[in-house]
Motif scaffolding. Sequence first.
Motif: not given
Length: 128
Positions: A36-41, A46-50, A61-63
């Motif tokens: 319910a955090s509103g975060v699209l996993v 994708t954003a983290f990888t980029m 690194a991977r998330l």
Amino acid sequence: MHELALAQSIIEVVEARAEECAVRQVRTVHLRVGEASGVLVEALQTAFTMLASLSPVLAEARLAIEVSPHRAWCEPCASSFAVEDFIARCPACGTWSTRILSGTELQILDMEVGADPQQGGQEQAKNG
């Protein structure tokens, strides 16, 4: 897309912690994200990888994301229940006297790091 800003913040926190611990390579960043955090996993992944690809410490690194369920506690019934459609009303007694237990968090749990070649093996750094 607030996931890009979230990914940038996560990277900044992990880079700072890596520097404190004299870590040269982070392999995995473990997160807990509430449903319910509103975060699209997927968007966060994708954003983290980029963004991580631009960081010498996080380039490989991977998330790893653990999704926590949206749950609440009913004070009168003294029981927990799953929150459905963001409605935190107790399904057993119908009261609104509830407290959210989980499902709204976004936490960096820990990170797995590459070991110093002189030490061998793999280490894990806890956030805190």
